[in-house]
Design an enzyme around this catalytic site. Structure first.
Site, PDB file in Angstrom:
ATOM      1  N   HIS A 152      -3.993   3.739   0.304  1.00  0.00           N
ATOM      2  CA  HIS A 152      -3.451   2.412   0.047  1.00  0.00           C
ATOM      3  C   HIS A 152      -2.614   2.356  -1.223  1.00  0.00           C
ATOM      4  O   HIS A 152      -1.491   1.869  -1.196  1.00  0.00           O
ATOM      5  CB  HIS A 152      -4.585   1.391   0.003  1.00  0.00           C
ATOM      6  CG  HIS A 152      -4.149  -0.014   0.244  1.00  0.00           C
ATOM      7  ND1 HIS A 152      -3.151  -0.356   1.126  1.00  0.00           N
ATOM      8  CD2 HIS A 152      -4.607  -1.195  -0.284  1.00  0.00           C
ATOM      9  CE1 HIS A 152      -3.005  -1.680   1.134  1.00  0.00           C
ATOM     10  NE2 HIS A 152      -3.862  -2.203   0.287  1.00  0.00           N
ATOM     11  N   HIS A 155      -2.423  -3.357  -5.554  1.00  0.00           N
ATOM     12  CA  HIS A 155      -3.586  -3.591  -4.695  1.00  0.00           C
ATOM     13  C   HIS A 155      -4.865  -3.729  -5.512  1.00  0.00           C
ATOM     14  O   HIS A 155      -5.951  -3.363  -5.058  1.00  0.00           O
ATOM     15  CB  HIS A 155      -3.737  -2.470  -3.671  1.00  0.00           C
ATOM     16  CG  HIS A 155      -2.526  -2.263  -2.827  1.00  0.00           C
ATOM     17  ND1 HIS A 155      -1.994  -3.247  -2.043  1.00  0.00           N
ATOM     18  CD2 HIS A 155      -1.736  -1.162  -2.649  1.00  0.00           C
ATOM     19  CE1 HIS A 155      -0.926  -2.773  -1.401  1.00  0.00           C
ATOM     20  NE2 HIS A 155      -0.736  -1.522  -1.753  1.00  0.00           N
ATOM     21  N   ASP A 215      -2.710   4.533   7.010  1.00  0.00           N
ATOM     22  CA  ASP A 215      -1.272   4.278   6.901  1.00  0.00           C
ATOM     23  C   ASP A 215      -0.499   5.507   7.374  1.00  0.00           C
ATOM     24  O   ASP A 215      -0.250   6.436   6.616  1.00  0.00           O
ATOM     25  CB  ASP A 215      -0.864   3.863   5.487  1.00  0.00           C
ATOM     26  CG  ASP A 215      -1.250   2.424   5.186  1.00  0.00           C
ATOM     27  OD1 ASP A 215      -1.798   1.744   6.079  1.00  0.00           O
ATOM     28  OD2 ASP A 215      -0.991   1.977   4.054  1.00  0.00           O
ATOM     29  N   ASN A 273      -3.783  -0.654   6.516  1.00  0.00           N
ATOM     30  CA  ASN A 273      -3.166  -1.962   6.773  1.00  0.00           C
ATOM     31  C   ASN A 273      -1.900  -1.837   7.625  1.00  0.00           C
ATOM     32  O   ASN A 273      -1.556  -2.755   8.370  1.00  0.00           O
ATOM     33  CB  ASN A 273      -2.855  -2.681   5.456  1.00  0.00           C
ATOM     34  CG  ASN A 273      -2.004  -1.846   4.520  1.00  0.00           C
ATOM     35  OD1 ASN A 273      -2.421  -0.749   4.125  1.00  0.00           O
ATOM     36  ND2 ASN A 273      -0.839  -2.338   4.156  1.00  0.00           N
ATOM     37  N   HIS A 302      -9.662   2.917   3.747  1.00  0.00           N
ATOM     38  CA  HIS A 302      -8.271   2.826   3.288  1.00  0.00           C
ATOM     39  C   HIS A 302      -8.112   2.162   1.924  1.00  0.00           C
ATOM     40  O   HIS A 302      -7.473   2.713   1.033  1.00  0.00           O
ATOM     41  CB  HIS A 302      -7.423   2.094   4.329  1.00  0.00           C
ATOM     42  CG  HIS A 302      -5.966   2.114   3.972  1.00  0.00           C
ATOM     43  ND1 HIS A 302      -5.235   3.284   3.903  1.00  0.00           N
ATOM     44  CD2 HIS A 302      -5.093   1.108   3.630  1.00  0.00           C
ATOM     45  CE1 HIS A 302      -3.998   3.010   3.553  1.00  0.00           C
ATOM     46  NE2 HIS A 302      -3.883   1.705   3.368  1.00  0.00           N
TER      47      HIS A 302
HETATM   48 FE   FE2 Z   1      -2.095   0.724   2.767  1.00  0.00          FE
END
Ligand code: FE2
Length: 439
Positions: A331, A304, A155, A192, A294
């Site tokens: 993440h 998450h 990220d 992501n 990640h």
């Molecule tokens: Fe992420």
């Protein structure tokens, strides 16, 4: 109008490799200003250019038209700069890119030779983005003179949080991180926010993939095997679709980078690559086995939650079998360190679903607290699981000081403290050479 990305590699063969790559639309410049001068190189970044640290890839962007792809470099003798390109370890080099009035100078220091007792200090940063908190994290890391390379756990720019994945944000981010990444290699992991699934995005005709397209092509931030003919990739293994998953060796560490958002089930290329990569790790050469990915496999935040569970089910048994020392992930926008444990006894039929101390298991560290636009993750699952050693919802970064084949000192630095303050610290004992329980 096209933006132009350039990269060259400085290899042990002392060849300059060049190729102009026409990328994506030109962007208006915001945030940190562009360097002065027409078409001056910007967003300069370096990374490891081969698997063992004997090459460096230098990449940059010229905003208006293709510029020179040459890199001049020479050894910094300390009392002036000494011309010459002979390969040296542990040596500071000056390098120059650009022409005439727009030439810019930077420097990097080569790593020590691969070896079991080679000391080396990695910074660890994740989920950085480009906010005032991101700036504080980067300044904080930058102020710590120990860091020699950064392990980045995914990220990057968060451009995809903006309409049409606003490419301006990649430019501003590239200029933002230049102060560090032009001077020391960052080892990249895809998160992501690098997936960039945007079907309506119009891509150059030579771009054959859509997912991760900006991560892979734009700005050439990563091991750039796709466009720079002749660069030796970190791994030549045919099942690595590098740069999404790959490995490097640096000093006394073997670092495996995985892609949480690429297929990893049995028979997939990533699975097959990792299955063959782990037996290749030579702990007599590189005692420290570190994995970057990640989406955390263990995460006790209310964000998450269990997103990394499928990959854990697939890969945790290998991590234990091959005695991985540390697994870093991002993440979750907060910090968490686990005890050394595993949860590989579980089968659907046996009910043994409680993680337990395992001297062969890794320590899992979530360090997605770089400070991006999405804010801090400040809700925990309660009670704190027994495997979770420390968790805190603060922005920050970490340092891993590998001392020798047996010991490494790890610290986490929250942004609100001065750099010498460690919000969390731990001695890690190497799982191959000194597999004792840590204090
Ligand atoms: Fe992420």
């Amino acid at each position: 109008m096209s933006q132009h990305c350039s990269c060259s590699t400085i290899s042990r063969h002392h060849e300059f490799l060049r190729e102009e790559v026409h990328c994506f639309p030109r962007f208006t410049h915001r945030g940190i200003p562009s360097p002065p001068g027409y078409n001056a190189p910007q967003q300069v970044h370096i990374t490891q250019g081969d698997q063992v640290g004997r090459a460096v890839i230098v990449s940059w962007v010229t905003p208006s038209e293709p510029g020179s792809s040459h890199v001049k470099y020479w050894k910094d003798s300390g009392d002036g700069s000494e011309p010459g390109y002979k390969e040296r370890y542990d040596t500071k080099y000056i390098y120059e890119i650009g022409d005439g009035d727009t030439a810019r100078w930077f420097s990097f220091t080569t790593p020590p030779p691969i070896g079991p007792d080679a000391s080396y200090t990695f910074g660890i940063i994740g989920d950085l983005g480009q906010t005032s908190d991101s700036n504080q994290t980067l300044e904080h890391y930058h102020s710590n003179t120990k860091g020699q390379a950064v392990l980045f756990v995914g990220d990057l720019s968060y451009a995809d949080d903006h309409p049409l994945h606003d490419n301006n944000r990649w430019d501003t981010w590239g200029r933002f991180v230049e102060k560090s990444v032009a001077y020391q290699p960052w080892i990249w992991t895809a998160g992501n926010h690098e997936i960039d699934f945007l079907p309506e995005m119009v891509l150059p005709s030579n771009v054959v993939t859509k997912l991760f397209v900006l991560y892979i092509y734009r700005g050439k931030l990563f091991h750039s095997s796709h466009s720079c003919t002749g660069i030796t990739p970190p791994t030549k293994h045919p099942k690595s679709t590098f740069p999404l998953w790959y490995s490097i060796k640096r000093a006394s560490a073997h670092i495996i980078v995985l892609s949480s958002y690429s297929a990893f089930g049995k028979y997939t290329p990533q699975y097959q690559w990792l299955e063959e990569e782990l037996p290749r790790v030579n702990r007599s050469e590189t005692p420290w086995l570190i994995v970057l990915l990640h989406s955390p496999m263990y995460n006790s935040y209310d964000y998450h939650f269990m997103e990394g569970e499928a990959m854990r089910v697939m890969f945790e048994p290998w991590f234990v079998q091959y005695k991985v020392d540390l697994v870093f992930s991002g993440h979750v926008h907060a910090y968490e360190r686990s005890h050394r444990f595993s949860n590989v006894a579980y089968r659907v039929s046996n009910g043994q679903c409680t993680p337990a101390y395992d001297k062969s298991g890794p320590v899992y560290i979530t360090i997605g607290d770089g400070g991006n636009v999405e804010g801090i993750a400040n809700r925990f699952t309660e009670p704190q699981p027994s495997y979770s050693a420390y968790r805190e919802a603060s922005f920050g970064h970490a340092m891993l000081e590998i001392k020798n084949r047996t010991h490494a000192y790890y610290t986490w630095h929250r942004n609100q403290d001065s750099e010498p303050v460690a919000g969390d610290s731990q001695w890690f004992y190497n799982r191959h050479w000194y597999p004792h329980e840590e204090p």
